[in-house]
Design an enzyme around this catalytic site. Structure first.
Site: not given
Ligand SMILES: *Cc1c(COP(=O)(O)O)cnc(C)c1O
Length: 821
Positions: A370, A561-562, A567, A669, A673
């Site tokens: 990952h 996101k985190r 990022k 991911t 979404k």
């Molecule tokens: C989808 C999701 C992530 C991953 O988000 P990225 O933008 O790909 O880092 C992290 N936390 C939650 C709660 C998510 O639903």
């Protein structure tokens, strides 16, 4: 021969009826007899539990049926080992997949109970940090949907990821107590318990001239007990098991000590054992490096493998068939110690030779990588590993000897390559390399996007790839369209269904029929109205939680996101500061009204990430209260990002920020979404953004900035961020404002360190990409001003994202890695 066969006279359960009337009767029955509440005085929480129990009974019938069929068919079982499952709430998922959502709504309605209200009371199970854990959750749902007999294995943390609160703009971490009201989804399996050892010594027993047996005598032992949650697939195709381990002491209380008056000492063992499953480590993409973490990794790996071997022997005579009947997927290196544990169990416990065990292991395991960040690859100090897992240390050495011999035979590999292939890093204090252990112990190693897979071959695993050139392959991540479209955006889901029929519900790639509507003005208007409703809902949430009023006609520009430097939330915030300057300097121009929304948690020990949160909040306070902005720009940091918040924010986004430094986001991911829900992406050519561009078409995504190749070149050759900053008026003004305390009057130097980092090394290319990013943002503004163009693009995003369904990903894993057809 086995239990299942003995009980073959037990008839299968009759399918339950699920009319509103029957459901209503059952709800009352559960409320009364299982919860012990008079319906007249039942609280919303009791109704929720009763509704879940009614759904759970239906899932349980399906579950037993699935399990029985797997046994009878002799199909291969897939085991997904993951230290994280970021599940979120389960009820809506379960009832839509069962197809009882509408009937249950009606049934609860007859008692005056609103299902949407009680659904909010379900705790959000946050047994993971971010993308890696959410992927595991989407995979569990997709494995059930595409009918793969699968088990997820992990830890049932009493405290999942911390709850984030803001105090004066700073992140504060509070314990998450998701089990406070019990968990009606789970079944504790006292009978499925295993002993897990730590420490101690290894004795050697010479059976005869040829055979030596090793006997591990652990100094400590704990019990792992299974807790099962059923995971039902779409249209209840099948139900699989998420098996999470809890930890218990062998002796709950040392009675001798207690009776001798040592009341605290008597409970010490118990506390020590239970600490194993108490908390999730809150670091994302960086190894925790603590002894308790290694204990957690071994604890859940060992329990899972013992369980897998027991199940196998229940059905098959020996382990020669293991690779044909079992696939074990390692989600990152966290379960990598499983490789050594399987060899130990097969040799020391079940009497196979080392060579047999090693052969079986290699054909059974596969590993998903990952991250490529070298600092994020897990390693453990040899002395710690040896003290905690002395027998596994021997096995790691034995495996390493085999690998080193294979590597030496490969003439093309020089000494340096052999050193990087070794399971032991000898460059400083000696460390066990878990990535290498996972790699050599697996027959397949996959990256999670096309770009990331190629980078794996070129960087961290280049030498292992030369030694085993067939092993690395790509499986681009996906998301389940049930949760991330059907459930989180019911209005859009209905509109699509009305337009193109039902086929996309079973095959997300059928969404492409929506392309035909992309330029249809009437359809665009309905699509836009749904987006607006979703934005109004998010605005209400922001108003209620934070007291900030948002204009739903503004562009909702979202980065959730985190919080991590790679990022680049910082890039986004600096751009907000720059835009703020320009709006004030040029009031005569037609600025597109924007709301920049952020959410995300920072690892508690990650100083810069926490500072970035504070910066976002400080900048927000100034901009949101400046009348000169005339409401054209708002900045909001929404606290406590989790799956439930994502389910509200994703459908409300006009613009999705996917702006990581190229080469650093393995896949992402979140990007998927948003695009699926009709947002335009502004992003770098990183992770799965590259494939998203290929799918949606480059005219329907806003790509900017350096490529991965350019980033690595700039890093290798050295670049001059100071010159870049000084060459950009907007950037230098924004940075000066931040560094000089314009947003932090109470502590003017608060952000000077953050800004200095950009001037001195700019590792994440924030300065280097700034101008390209700002320019791309103004191009996005231009698109926004023409509604027909904007919705044409965003509808095409929804239409063309079907390939990113995790059903597709899982089918690829199944066909090419697990061969679990
Ligand atoms: C989808 C999701 C992530 C991953 O988000 P990225 O933008 O790909 O880092 C992290 N936390 C939650 C709660 C998510 O639903």
């Amino acid at each position: 021969m086995s239990r299942q066969v003995e009980n073959e006279n037990v008839p299968a359960a009759e399918p339950r009826e699920s009319s509103p009337k029957i459901l209503a009767q059952e709800i009352i029955e559960r409320l009364t007899y299982r919860i012990g509440k008079d319906p007249k005085v039942a609280k919303p929480h009791d109704w929720l539990t009763a509704a879940i129990l009614v759904a759970r009974d239906r899932i349980t019938d399906n579950w037993m049926d699935s399990t029985r069929k797997t046994y009878e068919s002799g199909r291969k079982r897939v085991y997904y080992l993951s230290l994280e499952f970021l599940i979120g709430r389960l009820m809506r998922d379960a009832i839509t997949n069962l197809g009882i959502d509408e009937a249950l709504r009606e049934a609860l309605g007859t008692f005056g109970v609103d299902i949407d209200v009680i659904a909010q009371l379900e705790p959000d199970a946050a047994l993971g940090n971010g993308g890696l854990g959410r992927l595991a959750a989407c995979f569990m749902e997709s494995m059930a949907t595409v009918d793969i007999p699968a088990y997820g294995y992990g830890i049932r943390y009493v405290h999942g990821l911390f709850r984030q609160q803001m105090s004066d703009g700073w992140q504060v971490e509070l314990p998450e107590t998701w089990l406070a009201h019990g968990n009606p989804w789970e079944f504790e399996r006292r009978e499925s318990s295993y002993e897990i050892g730590f420490g101690g010594s290894v004795e050697t027993v010479n059976i005869d001239e040829e055979v030596t047996r090793y006997l591990w005598k652990p100094a400590e032992r704990v019990i792992a007990t299974a807790c099962d949650t059923p995971v039902v697939g779409w249209r209840a195709k099948r139900t699989n098991t998420l098996r999470l381990w809890t930890a218990h002491p062998i002796d709950p209380i040392l009675l001798d000590a207690f009776n001798a008056g040592d009341h605290i000492g008597a409970l010490r063992e118990s506390n020590k054992a239970e600490s194993l499953a108490r908390v999730l480590y809150p670091a994302d993409a960086t190894p925790a490096g603590q002894e308790l973490r290694l204990r957690q990794e071994y604890f859940f790996s060992s329990a899972s493998l013992q369980d897998i071997l027991r199940r196998h022997l229940q059905q098959y005579p020996d382990f020669t068939s293991l690779p044909d009947k079992v696939s074990i997927q390692l989600n990152d290196t966290h379960p990598a110690v499983s490789v050594a544990e399987l060899v130990r169990l097969l040799t020391d416990v079940h009497g196979l030779s080392f060579d047999q065990a090693w052969d079986i292991a290699r054909h059974t395991f596969s590993y998903t990588n990952h991250t490529l960040l070298p600092e994020a690859l897990e390693t453990w100090p040899v002395p710690l590993f040896e003290r905690l897992l002395p027998r596994h240390m021997q096995i790691v050495y034995a495996i390493n000897a085999k690998i080193m011999i294979e590597a030496r035979k490969e003439k093309r590999l020089g000494d340096e390559a052999i050193r990087t292939i070794s399971l032991i890093d000898e460059s400083g204090d000696r460390r066990v390399r878990m990535g290498n252990l996972a790699f050599v112990g697996s027959h397949s190693i996959n990256g999670v996007s096309a770009l990331h897979t190629e980078l794996m071959k070129d960087t961290v695993f280049a030498d292992l790839h030369r030694l085993y050139p067939q092993r690395i392959n790509n499986k681009t991540n996906g998301i389940t369209p049930r949760r991330w479209l059907m459930q989180c955006n019911p209005a859009l889901f209905s509109l699509i269904r009305e337009a193109i029929g039902d086929a996309f519900m079973d095959d997300a790639e059928e969404l492409k029929a929506l392309d035909a509507f992309a330029d249809d003005r009437e359809f665009q208007a309905r699509f836009a109205a749904i987006k607006r409703d979703n934005k109004v809902k998010l605005a209400q949430l922001v108003q209620n939680r934070m007291g900030v009023r948002l204009n739903p006609s503004a562009m909702f520009d979202i980065q959730i996101k985190r919080i991590h430097e790679y990022k680049r939330q910082l890039l986004n915030i600096i751009e907000a500061v720059s835009l703020y300057d320009q709006i004030r300097s040029h009031p005569e121009l037609d600025w597109v009204p924007r709301v920049k929304l952020f959410a995300g948690k920072a690892a508690p020990s990650y100083h810069n990430a926490k500072l970035i949160i504070k910066l976002a909040n400080d900048v927000a306070r100034v901009i949101n209260n400046d009348p000169a902005v005339r409401g054209l720009l708002k900045v909001v940091f929404v606290p406590n990002y989790n799956v439930s918040l994502a389910e509200i924010m994703v459908p409300a986004a006009d613009l999705s920020e996917q702006i990581s430094t190229a080469g650093m986001e393995a896949s992402g991911t979140g990007n998927m979404k948003f695009a699926l829900n009709g947002a335009l992406t502004i992003g770098t050519l990183d992770g799965a953004n590259v494939e998203m561009r290929d799918q949606v078409g480059e005219e329907n995504i806003k790509i900017f900035g350096m490529t991965a190749e350019e980033v690595s070149k700039a890093r290798a050759e050295g670049h001059n961020p100071r010159a870049i900053i000084e060459g950009s008026r907007e950037l230098s003004q924004a940075l000066q404002a931040i560094a000089s305390g314009v947003f932090s009057h109470d502590d003017r130097g608060r952000f000077s360190g953050l800004v200095d980092g950009l001037y001195s090394h700019d590792w994440f290319m924030v300065a280097a990409d700034f101008d390209a990013y700002a320019k791309a943002q103004r191009e996005v503004d231009a698109l926004w001003t023409d509604e027909a163009v904007w919705y044409g693009k965003t509808i095409r995003n929804t239409a063309r994202m079907g390939w990113f369904s995790s059903d597709r990903t899982i089918r690829q894993y199944s066909k090419e890695i697990w061969r679990a057809g």
